[in-house]
Design a protein around this motif. Structure first.
Motif, PDB file in Angstrom:
ATOM      1  N   HIS A  58       0.486  -1.326   0.164  1.00 57.96           N
ATOM      2  CA  HIS A  58       0.224   0.047  -0.349  1.00 57.96           C
ATOM      3  C   HIS A  58       0.665   1.099  -0.063  1.00 57.96           C
ATOM      4  O   HIS A  58       0.644   1.964  -0.758  1.00 57.96           O
ATOM      5  CB  HIS A  58      -0.485   0.278   1.240  1.00 57.96           C
ATOM      6  N   ASN A  59       1.565   1.598   1.065  1.00 58.27           N
ATOM      7  CA  ASN A  59       2.636   2.557   0.935  1.00 58.27           C
ATOM      8  C   ASN A  59       2.914   2.581  -0.110  1.00 58.27           C
ATOM      9  O   ASN A  59       3.715   3.609  -0.638  1.00 58.27           O
ATOM     10  CB  ASN A  59       3.440   3.306   2.434  1.00 58.27           C
ATOM     11  N   TYR A  60       4.071   1.481  -0.748  1.00 58.96           N
ATOM     12  CA  TYR A  60       4.784   0.872  -1.585  1.00 58.96           C
ATOM     13  C   TYR A  60       4.462   1.809  -2.723  1.00 58.96           C
ATOM     14  O   TYR A  60       4.823   2.969  -3.705  1.00 58.96           O
ATOM     15  CB  TYR A  60       5.433   0.418  -2.056  1.00 58.96           C
ATOM     16  N   VAL A  61       2.903   1.778  -3.176  1.00 58.14           N
ATOM     17  CA  VAL A  61       2.337   2.166  -4.148  1.00 58.14           C
ATOM     18  C   VAL A  61       1.903   3.596  -4.401  1.00 58.14           C
ATOM     19  O   VAL A  61       1.866   4.237  -6.020  1.00 58.14           O
ATOM     20  CB  VAL A  61       0.815   1.715  -4.807  1.00 58.14           C
ATOM     21  N   HIS A  62       1.186   3.910  -2.957  1.00 58.64           N
ATOM     22  CA  HIS A  62       1.859   5.667  -3.016  1.00 58.64           C
ATOM     23  C   HIS A  62       2.858   6.101  -3.743  1.00 58.64           C
ATOM     24  O   HIS A  62       2.647   7.302  -4.226  1.00 58.64           O
ATOM     25  CB  HIS A  62       1.316   5.686  -2.224  1.00 58.64           C
ATOM     26  N   GLY A  63       4.026   5.355  -2.931  1.00 59.71           N
ATOM     27  CA  GLY A  63       5.398   6.496  -3.233  1.00 59.71           C
ATOM     28  C   GLY A  63       5.474   6.186  -5.029  1.00 59.71           C
ATOM     29  O   GLY A  63       6.242   7.073  -5.434  1.00 59.71           O
ATOM     30  N   PHE A  64       5.394   5.008  -5.220  1.00 58.35           N
ATOM     31  CA  PHE A  64       5.757   4.653  -6.995  1.00 58.35           C
ATOM     32  C   PHE A  64       4.609   5.411  -7.654  1.00 58.35           C
ATOM     33  O   PHE A  64       5.364   5.653  -9.211  1.00 58.35           O
ATOM     34  CB  PHE A  64       5.361   3.293  -7.156  1.00 58.35           C
TER      35      PHE A  64
END
Length: 85
Positions: A58-64
């Protein structure tokens, strides 16, 4: 929906160490909800513990994707000791 703050494009590829099948399957095997998702918050803006689902894909996708929340999400991932590359 158009969002001018996104940096990911149609040809961008997410890092499988955050969103790959084995990662998601491992998270899905967690039976403790707090470790799976997150701790209980009393309101939407409260910061609580991050479970594997919230922290990893979840947090990775926001950053990505690079939306306006990206700097915070990338900071949370780096704080966890993981790398985004």
């Amino acid at each position: 929906m158009f969002n001018s703050t996104r940096t990911a494009t149609a040809s961008s590829t997410a890092n499988s160490s955050f969103v790959g099948t084995s990662v998601v399957q491992g998270i899905q095997n967690e039976t403790n909800f707090i470790l799976y998702a997150s701790g209980q918050a009393t309101n939407h803006s409260q910061s609580v513990s991050y479970g594997a689902l919230e922290q990893t894909p979840h947090n990775y996708v926001h950053g990505f994707v690079g939306e306006i929340w990206a700097p915070l999400c990338l900071h949370l991932i780096q704080f966890s000791g993981r790398t985004t590359t």
